[in-house]
Write an enzyme that holds these catalytic residues in place. Structure first.
Site, short mmCIF file in Angstrom:
data_model
loop_
_atom_site.label_atom_id
_atom_site.label_comp_id
_atom_site.label_asym_id
_atom_site.label_seq_id
_atom_site.Cartn_x
_atom_site.Cartn_y
_atom_site.Cartn_z
N HIS A 1 -7.17 41.87 22.62
CA HIS A 1 -7.55 41.79 21.05
C HIS A 1 -8.38 42.99 20.85
O HIS A 1 -8.82 43.84 21.94
CB HIS A 1 -8.50 40.75 20.61
CG HIS A 1 -7.61 39.51 20.54
ND1 HIS A 1 -7.41 38.67 21.72
CD2 HIS A 1 -7.17 38.73 19.51
CE1 HIS A 1 -6.44 37.59 21.37
NE2 HIS A 1 -6.38 37.65 19.96
N LYS B 1 -13.20 41.69 17.98
CA LYS B 1 -13.23 40.19 17.92
C LYS B 1 -14.34 39.65 18.61
O LYS B 1 -15.01 40.06 19.38
CB LYS B 1 -11.89 39.93 18.83
CG LYS B 1 -11.79 38.29 18.77
CD LYS B 1 -10.33 37.96 19.33
CE LYS B 1 -10.12 36.45 19.27
NZ LYS B 1 -10.16 35.82 17.71
N GLY C 1 -8.13 29.83 8.89
CA GLY C 1 -7.76 30.73 10.20
C GLY C 1 -8.97 31.29 11.11
O GLY C 1 -8.85 31.93 11.76
N THR D 1 -12.08 31.99 13.65
CA THR D 1 -12.15 31.81 14.80
C THR D 1 -13.66 30.98 15.32
O THR D 1 -14.54 31.21 14.41
CB THR D 1 -12.15 33.25 15.59
OG1 THR D 1 -12.00 32.98 17.11
CG2 THR D 1 -13.40 34.03 15.23
N LYS E 1 -10.14 42.44 7.25
CA LYS E 1 -8.95 42.79 7.28
C LYS E 1 -7.75 41.56 6.94
O LYS E 1 -6.98 41.87 6.44
CB LYS E 1 -8.69 43.68 8.68
CG LYS E 1 -9.59 44.96 8.94
CD LYS E 1 -9.27 45.42 10.19
CE LYS E 1 -10.26 46.66 10.39
NZ LYS E 1 -10.08 47.28 11.66
N THR F 1 -6.83 31.15 20.61
CA THR F 1 -5.30 30.94 20.87
C THR F 1 -5.20 30.84 22.34
O THR F 1 -4.40 30.06 23.07
CB THR F 1 -4.53 32.22 20.35
OG1 THR F 1 -4.60 31.89 19.02
CG2 THR F 1 -2.86 32.03 20.72
N ALA G 1 -5.85 26.18 12.06
CA ALA G 1 -4.90 26.71 13.11
C ALA G 1 -5.58 27.82 13.94
O ALA G 1 -6.23 28.65 13.35
CB ALA G 1 -3.57 27.06 12.42
N PRO G 2 -5.58 27.76 15.47
CA PRO G 2 -6.05 28.74 16.08
C PRO G 2 -5.35 30.15 15.95
O PRO G 2 -5.77 31.26 16.44
CB PRO G 2 -6.07 28.18 17.53
CG PRO G 2 -5.20 27.13 17.43
CD PRO G 2 -4.97 26.70 16.18
N ASN G 3 -4.10 30.04 15.53
CA ASN G 3 -3.17 31.21 15.36
C ASN G 3 -2.22 30.81 14.38
O ASN G 3 -1.59 29.89 14.42
CB ASN G 3 -2.62 31.50 16.83
CG ASN G 3 -2.03 32.86 16.60
OD1 ASN G 3 -1.20 33.38 15.68
ND2 ASN G 3 -2.39 33.78 17.69
N GLY H 1 -13.36 35.40 2.53
CA GLY H 1 -13.66 36.49 3.44
C GLY H 1 -12.59 37.51 3.05
O GLY H 1 -11.99 38.19 3.84
#
Length: 262
Positions: free
Chosen positions: A150, A154, A94, A96, A13, A161, A120-122, A9
């Site tokens: 956000h 998104k 990471g 979503t 960003k 999170t 990890a969600p965040n 990816g």
């Protein structure tokens, strides 16, 4: 010896920020990049001191990697798991929108191929601390409102999170919270979504990165816990922590809190 990292990816960003960070972090070396929008070739490193191969397919660039870091989406994360784990490559995710089914497959693949997978969600350490604080404080309060804000691009609402924060609060108060209902709701949904008594509100607009605010209420008092990520650099210490940890931790680990000692 440096940890060889492939960024999946890379044209997004977060992917660009991960490549920048890995390039400038002692003990890490970017060795490849992949993105669904990329054509096969090379991409220059952010420090201007070299190039690495890039492809639309992770399978083309994963050879020789120690870790793949993925910031795409649920479908991309699943592709990474199925491509990297059988090749003995560790994975940091990471992305979503990770579903229970993906968590189950990640655990199965990690165990079968004896690799480390961290999801990890965040990755902002302050947000992880917020989740831990929500779990500790929730049992003292009967009411809870959670607002997350956000950027406009998104794809999911509420954020992963926000769900993690809400679920942590419910771990501390498994009977749930009281959610007052309006006698008149002049606009449908004005009280937000209901999650076992927690009112959850999602806001989306340009100019924001990631913001979470949890307000607990009781008779005569409120407690507010808030975390703001004002730029994507805020996630990078957590990403590098996960990269360093995943090469020594086999199996599936969910949440940065497990490697922060919370």
């Amino acid at each position: 010896m440096a940890i060889n990292v492939v960024v999946h990816g890379v044209m997004g960003k977060m992917g660009q920020q991960v490549l920048e960070t890995v390039t400038h972090t002692l003990g890490m070396q970017p060795v490849g990049a992949a993105d669904i929008a990329a054509s096969q070739g090379t991409i220059g490193l952010p420090d201007g001191l070299g190039e690495i191969p890039i492809s639309g397919s992770l399978a083309d660039v994963v050879e020789g990697a120690d870790v793949v870091v993925d910031f795409t989406g649920a479908e991309g994360a699943l592709s990474v798991l199925r491509t990297a784990a059988p090749r003995g490559v560790n994975i940091v995710i990471g992305s979503t929108g990770i579903t229970d089914a993906i968590y189950q497959e990640a655990e199965s693949l990690a165990n079968e191929h004896e690799v480390g997978v961290i999801i990890a969600p965040n990755f902002a350490m302050g947000a992880v601390l917020m989740i831990a604080l929500a779990r500790q404080a929730s049992r003292f309060f009967d009411y809870a409102d959670l607002t997350e804000m956000h950027h406009e691009a998104k794809i999911d609402s509420p954020s992963g999170t926000a769900l993690a924060i809400a679920n942590a609060a419910l771990e501390g108060k498994p009977e749930g919270f009281i959610a007052p209902q309006s006698e008149k709701e002049l606009i449908d949904g004005a009280r937000g979504a209901a999650h076992q008594g927690i009112s959850v509100h999602s806001a989306r607009m340009p100019g924001r990165v990631a913001h979470h605010e949890l307000v607990f209420g009781a008779l005569g008092q409120t407690l507010t816990i808030r975390h703001d990520s004002v730029n994507r650099e805020s996630f990078m210490p957590g990403v590098t922590l996960a990269i360093n940890e995943v090469v020594n931790r086999k199996g599936l680990t969910v949440g940065l809190d497990k490697i922060m000692g919370l």
